[in-house]
Scaffold this motif. Structure first.
Motif, PDB file in Angstrom:
ATOM      1  N   LYS A 130       0.842  -1.190   0.000  1.00  0.00           N
ATOM      2  CA  LYS A 130       0.000   0.000   0.000  1.00  0.00           C
ATOM      3  C   LYS A 130       0.881   1.246   0.000  1.00  0.00           C
ATOM      4  O   LYS A 130       1.949   1.250   0.615  1.00  0.00           O
ATOM      5  N   PRO A 131       0.423   2.306  -0.661  1.00  0.00           N
ATOM      6  CA  PRO A 131       1.213   3.548  -0.641  1.00  0.00           C
ATOM      7  C   PRO A 131       1.282   4.137   0.767  1.00  0.00           C
ATOM      8  O   PRO A 131       0.386   3.944   1.590  1.00  0.00           O
ATOM      9  N   ILE A 132       2.364   4.868   1.034  1.00  0.00           N
ATOM     10  CA  ILE A 132       2.484   5.519   2.337  1.00  0.00           C
ATOM     11  C   ILE A 132       1.635   6.786   2.401  1.00  0.00           C
ATOM     12  O   ILE A 132       1.227   7.216   3.480  1.00  0.00           O
ATOM     13  N   SER A 133       1.338   7.376   1.248  1.00  0.00           N
ATOM     14  CA  SER A 133       0.446   8.533   1.169  1.00  0.00           C
ATOM     15  C   SER A 133      -0.003   8.688  -0.274  1.00  0.00           C
ATOM     16  O   SER A 133       0.726   8.321  -1.201  1.00  0.00           O
ATOM     17  N   GLU A 134      -1.226   9.212  -0.443  1.00  0.00           N
ATOM     18  CA  GLU A 134      -1.744   9.412  -1.786  1.00  0.00           C
ATOM     19  C   GLU A 134      -2.776  10.524  -1.791  1.00  0.00           C
ATOM     20  O   GLU A 134      -3.400  10.823  -0.774  1.00  0.00           O
ATOM     21  N   SER A 199      10.989  -7.767  -2.081  1.00  0.00           N
ATOM     22  CA  SER A 199      10.390  -7.283  -3.327  1.00  0.00           C
ATOM     23  C   SER A 199       8.911  -7.012  -3.066  1.00  0.00           C
ATOM     24  O   SER A 199       8.197  -7.864  -2.529  1.00  0.00           O
ATOM     25  N   VAL A 200       8.454  -5.816  -3.448  1.00  0.00           N
ATOM     26  CA  VAL A 200       7.067  -5.416  -3.207  1.00  0.00           C
ATOM     27  C   VAL A 200       6.524  -4.726  -4.449  1.00  0.00           C
ATOM     28  O   VAL A 200       7.262  -4.026  -5.161  1.00  0.00           O
ATOM     29  N   LYS A 201       5.216  -4.939  -4.733  1.00  0.00           N
ATOM     30  CA  LYS A 201       4.564  -4.354  -5.902  1.00  0.00           C
ATOM     31  C   LYS A 201       3.490  -3.372  -5.449  1.00  0.00           C
ATOM     32  O   LYS A 201       2.927  -3.495  -4.356  1.00  0.00           O
ATOM     33  N   PHE A 202       3.180  -2.413  -6.331  1.00  0.00           N
ATOM     34  CA  PHE A 202       2.161  -1.404  -6.053  1.00  0.00           C
ATOM     35  C   PHE A 202       1.312  -1.215  -7.304  1.00  0.00           C
ATOM     36  O   PHE A 202       1.806  -1.304  -8.435  1.00  0.00           O
ATOM     37  N   THR A 203       0.037  -0.903  -7.090  1.00  0.00           N
ATOM     38  CA  THR A 203      -0.872  -0.546  -8.171  1.00  0.00           C
ATOM     39  C   THR A 203      -1.301   0.901  -7.991  1.00  0.00           C
ATOM     40  O   THR A 203      -1.779   1.279  -6.912  1.00  0.00           O
ATOM     41  N   ILE A 204      -1.165   1.695  -9.031  1.00  0.00           N
ATOM     42  CA  ILE A 204      -1.550   3.097  -9.005  1.00  0.00           C
ATOM     43  C   ILE A 204      -2.825   3.245  -9.834  1.00  0.00           C
ATOM     44  O   ILE A 204      -2.800   3.029 -11.057  1.00  0.00           O
TER      45      ILE A 204
END
Length: 299
Positions: A130-134, A199-204
């Motif tokens: 998860k993003p740290i901020s958005e 290794s970590v993935k993120f979706t924007i």
């Protein structure tokens, strides 16, 4: 004459020699006594010195005994078996930290005490993060790491379907991404000594998708509430059925008593109904009886 003159000096020399010998004997005795007295004094001084030395030895023995006792305590403390257990790791994957806890041999008689904090590791693949901020315009992403941040190397990749990932120029632990009209996927690899440890993935998501996702929590909350109420009712019904099965004899007797009481209440009601019907029918029958009585009277 010469013989007599020569004999006189010899006699005088002898007399002087005797006199010198007689004078030297008392002086030798005095010297002997003088020499003996210092020796006696020295013996006394030696006795006094030996006494003070013995006292000093006794005094020195006490701190030596204290030091030996402390040394024994230290040896005992060293011989105590120290049991160690490890706390929970701060992460379930990648790299994190955990506490090393001492369960035996803690100072002050404590049952547990933290000895140190050490590094711990889990599986490399951390899945989707998860993003740290958005916000509606941008998103901030963070790689898996612990302090100091500059201890590791970071590799950011832009993931594309059915294509090779594109390596980005950013090599810091934080990446800020602007939202676009299409959703995007990023991956960050944390490396130590050229080895991937996390290794970590993120979706924007796009702005429209983000607004739609933000409006879902209300419906999700209602759905969760309804499901919770349904589960509570089901559990209550199950408990009631279990209670009836366990106490079937008592429930059966209760229903039999209730059935008897309903029958007793129904019988007086039926009697009252019959009486009322009889009363309703009696006035119609009275005129006929009067006619019979009049006919008999006329006869």
């Amino acid at each position: 004459m010469r013989a007599q003159g020569a004999g006189c000096p010899a006699a005088l020399l002898l007399a002087v020699g005797w006199l010198l010998l007689a004078g030297l004997q008392p002086s030798r005795g005095a010297n002997v006594t003088a020499l003996q007295d210092p020796g006696g004094v020295r013996e006394g001084e030696d006795e006094g010195d030996t006494e003070t030395y013995e006292e000093a030895e006794n005094d020195s023995e006490e701190p030596e005994s204290d030091a030996s006792a402390e040394a024994e305590e230290e040896v005992q403390n060293r011989t105590v078996v120290k049991e160690v257990e490890f706390g929970m790791c701060t992460v379930t994957c990648g790299v994190g930290i955990r506490e090393v806890i001492l369960t035996n041999g803690c100072p002050g008689g404590e049952s547990k005490c933290v000895v140190r904090v050490e590094e711990c590791r889990g599986p490399v693949d951390c899945g989707w993060g998860k993003p740290i901020s958005e916000s509606l315009e941008s998103v901030r992403l963070a790689c898996v790491h612990i302090s100091p941040v500059n201890r590791f190397k970071y590799m950011w990749k832009l993931l594309k379907p059915d294509q090779q990932p594109v390596i980005l120029a950013n090599d810091s632990a934080i990446l800020e991404v602007q939202r676009e009209i299409h959703p995007m996927a990023f991956e960050c690899d944390t490396l130590e000594n050229n080895e991937i440890i996390a290794s970590v993935k993120f979706t924007i998501y796009t702005t429209n998708e983000l607004q739609m996702r933000s409006s879902r929590p209300d419906t999700d909350a209602v759905l969760v509430f309804v499901l919770t109420i349904g589960v509570i009712i089901c559990v209550f019904v199950i408990f009631v059925l279990i209670f009836i099965i366990i106490n079937w004899a008592a429930v059966k007797s209760f229903w039999e008593v209730k059935a008897c009481t309903t029958e007793v209440h129904s019988e007086p009601g039926s009697m009252r109904y019959k009486n009322l019907t009889s009363l309703d029918q009696s006035p119609t029958e009275i005129p006929g009886r009067e006619d019979d009585a009049l006919s008999e009277w006329n006869e």
